[in-house]
Design an enzyme around this catalytic site. Structure first.
Site, short mmCIF file in Angstrom:
data_model
loop_
_atom_site.label_atom_id
_atom_site.label_comp_id
_atom_site.label_asym_id
_atom_site.label_seq_id
_atom_site.Cartn_x
_atom_site.Cartn_y
_atom_site.Cartn_z
N SER A 42 43.16 42.22 36.06
CA SER A 42 42.21 41.15 36.15
C SER A 42 42.46 39.82 36.54
O SER A 42 43.56 39.26 36.00
CB SER A 42 41.05 41.01 34.86
OG SER A 42 40.46 39.97 34.94
N ARG A 43 41.92 39.33 37.69
CA ARG A 43 42.20 37.73 37.78
C ARG A 43 41.50 36.92 37.25
O ARG A 43 41.67 35.56 37.38
CB ARG A 43 41.93 37.52 39.51
CG ARG A 43 42.55 38.61 40.55
CD ARG A 43 44.04 38.04 40.57
NE ARG A 43 44.76 39.14 41.29
CZ ARG A 43 46.21 39.18 41.47
NH1 ARG A 43 46.86 38.19 41.06
NH2 ARG A 43 46.74 40.27 42.17
N LYS B 129 30.23 47.47 31.43
CA LYS B 129 29.11 46.71 31.80
C LYS B 129 27.77 47.27 31.29
O LYS B 129 26.85 46.41 31.17
CB LYS B 129 29.02 46.58 33.17
CG LYS B 129 30.25 45.37 33.73
CD LYS B 129 30.16 45.29 35.24
CE LYS B 129 31.19 44.38 35.92
NZ LYS B 129 30.97 43.86 37.12
N ASP C 131 27.28 38.57 38.33
CA ASP C 131 27.57 39.10 39.68
C ASP C 131 26.67 38.58 40.83
O ASP C 131 27.35 38.43 41.96
CB ASP C 131 27.84 40.55 39.41
CG ASP C 131 28.95 41.04 38.41
OD1 ASP C 131 30.01 40.27 38.42
OD2 ASP C 131 28.87 42.01 37.91
N ALA D 7 27.58 48.20 40.57
CA ALA D 7 27.65 46.99 41.46
C ALA D 7 26.47 46.75 42.24
O ALA D 7 26.26 45.53 42.23
CB ALA D 7 29.04 47.47 42.30
N ARG E 296 24.50 57.58 48.89
CA ARG E 296 24.80 58.97 49.30
C ARG E 296 23.77 59.71 48.51
O ARG E 296 23.23 60.75 48.83
CB ARG E 296 26.23 59.26 48.62
CG ARG E 296 26.64 60.60 48.88
CD ARG E 296 28.17 60.59 48.39
NE ARG E 296 28.46 60.15 46.87
CZ ARG E 296 29.45 60.18 46.14
NH1 ARG E 296 30.63 60.44 47.13
NH2 ARG E 296 29.61 59.85 44.94
N MET F 12 32.62 44.23 48.13
CA MET F 12 32.60 43.77 47.15
C MET F 12 33.96 43.66 46.27
O MET F 12 34.31 43.16 45.56
CB MET F 12 31.68 44.52 45.97
CG MET F 12 30.32 43.90 46.26
SD MET F 12 29.44 44.35 44.85
CE MET F 12 27.57 44.16 45.34
N TYR G 117 38.56 43.36 46.94
CA TYR G 117 39.39 42.79 47.89
C TYR G 117 40.49 43.49 47.82
O TYR G 117 40.77 44.28 47.12
CB TYR G 117 39.35 41.20 47.14
CG TYR G 117 39.92 41.10 45.74
CD1 TYR G 117 39.02 41.47 44.74
CD2 TYR G 117 41.05 41.15 45.34
CE1 TYR G 117 39.50 41.26 43.34
CE2 TYR G 117 41.36 41.04 44.08
CZ TYR G 117 40.82 41.12 43.15
OH TYR G 117 41.08 41.12 41.71
P1 ATR Z 1 29.92 50.82 40.33
O1 ATR Z 1 29.88 50.34 39.05
O2 ATR Z 1 31.23 50.23 41.00
O3 ATR Z 1 28.92 50.53 41.43
P2 ATR Z 1 29.13 53.51 40.19
O4 ATR Z 1 28.06 53.29 39.16
O5 ATR Z 1 30.06 54.90 39.81
O6 ATR Z 1 30.21 52.41 40.19
O7 ATR Z 1 28.68 53.85 41.39
C1 ATR Z 1 29.52 54.08 42.88
C2 ATR Z 1 28.72 53.90 43.81
O8 ATR Z 1 29.70 54.45 45.04
C3 ATR Z 1 27.56 55.04 43.96
O9 ATR Z 1 26.64 54.21 44.82
C4 ATR Z 1 28.29 56.06 44.62
O10 ATR Z 1 27.05 57.07 45.32
P3 ATR Z 1 26.53 58.14 44.41
O11 ATR Z 1 25.37 57.42 43.71
O12 ATR Z 1 25.79 59.00 45.51
O13 ATR Z 1 27.60 58.76 43.56
C5 ATR Z 1 29.00 55.55 45.62
N1 ATR Z 1 29.93 56.38 46.21
C6 ATR Z 1 31.41 56.58 45.65
N2 ATR Z 1 32.05 57.31 46.36
C7 ATR Z 1 31.43 57.22 47.69
C8 ATR Z 1 31.83 57.72 48.91
N3 ATR Z 1 32.78 58.49 49.05
N4 ATR Z 1 30.79 57.73 50.20
C9 ATR Z 1 29.71 56.90 49.80
N5 ATR Z 1 29.25 56.69 48.76
C10 ATR Z 1 30.40 56.62 47.43
#
Ligand code: ATR
Length: 283
Positions: A14-15, A71, A107, A136, A157, A224, A226
């Protein structure tokens, strides 16, 4: 001394401690800010331990930032949850007050402030594509609408998650005169002024999950993340005529908003972002 921290697991990367220490220095605020690794499933105990240990050292714990994977749990320890955190169903900032714990989410305003302060792309009236529907994405959708985006398309997805996120924000979109839509990744119609990658796809090393046709010439394309985690998306954006941007500005701006909430002072975020970029580039 007033103490703050970031709680996460993992948290070593963490930064936030560096950013808040710089804010404090530049704003001449006497405070401490530490990293705290919290056991999975033990967020509430983590908060209690932080407050207890601060008091035992003669300090006062005033608040904390919350990062992955807590979160979603953080609202449960709070007596007051802000409207934007409720809508996001995620919390990244806690403030400890006499009347209890206040939970907020900075955020989204961090992303909005990064776009409006540090890029040439206007957000008001913009057509925005938000890729992802996890935590996110949920954190930024409301603030994008409040900042005046004209159209926000959410593509994910798992299309059902995008539909649910859009449904939750329908009233807010209506209030701000914005159009809001949910799409599967391969069916996003049209092209956009701003494309925000809120998925974990780059982290997994996967290809960008949407067609480059979503990018208008000169579109702003923000990941989002870096560092190496954002590189795939940024390379893709650059190769297709967009202006790539990583999530470092959003990181500093969400911290600036938390700092303002805690201290009532607006830190010089643009200067601190420049310092952080220079530091990471030299590392
Ligand atoms: P975060 O808190 O970082 O948003 P999360 O709640 O687990 O983490 O959500 C990850 C997001 O990245 C989701 O929108 C996920 O899509 P799904 O809802 O279908 O799971 C998306 N995601 C993760 N890996 C992916 C990939 N390889 N291609 C496309 N979308 C992806």
């Amino acid at each position: 001394m007033d103490l703050y921290c970031v709680m996460g697991n993992p948290v070593a990367h963490s930064r936030s401690p560096w950013i808040h220490a710089r804010f404090a220095e530049l704003c001449q605020q006497a405070l401490g800010y530490e990293r705290r690794l919290v056991d999975i499933g033990s967020f509430e105990e983590g908060v209690e331990a932080f407050r207890r240990e601060a008091a035992a050292q003669g300090h006062v714990a005033r608040g904390c930032n919350v990062t992955v994977p807590f979160k979603f749990d953080a609202a449960a320890v709070a007596q007051h949850v802000s409207e934007r955190a409720t809508l996001a169903q995620a919390v990244n900032t806690l403030r400890f007050e006499d009347d209890g714990i206040h939970a907020d989410n900075t955020d989204g305003i961090g992303l909005v402030n990064d776009i409006t302060r540090h890029t040439a792309t206007p957000l008001a009236g913009a057509e925005v594509l938000l890729i992802g529907a996890g935590g996110a994405a949920a954190g930024v959708l409301g603030p994008l609408l409040e900042a005046g985006a004209g159209r926000v398309a959410v593509a994910n997805r798992t299309e059902g998650k995008a539909v649910e996120l859009v449904r939750r924000h329908a009233a807010l979109a209506l209030r701000h005169g914005a159009t809001i839509e949910a799409w599967a990744l391969d069916r996003v119609p049209g092209a956009f002024d701003i494309v925000v990658n809120a998925t974990a796809s780059s982290l997994a090393g996967d290809a960008v999950p949407v067609s480059a046709e979503v990018l208008r010439p000169g579109a702003l394309a923000i990941d989002m993340m870096y560092g190496p985690a954002a590189a795939g998306f940024m390379d893709w954006a650059h190769a297709h005529g967009a202006v790539p941007r990583d999530g470092l500005g959003m990181l500093v701006e969400q911290a600036a908003e938390a700092f303002s909430i805690w201290r009532g002072v607006r830190p010089p975020s643009t200067a601190v972002l420049a310092e952080l970029r220079a530091m990471l580039a030299a590392a």
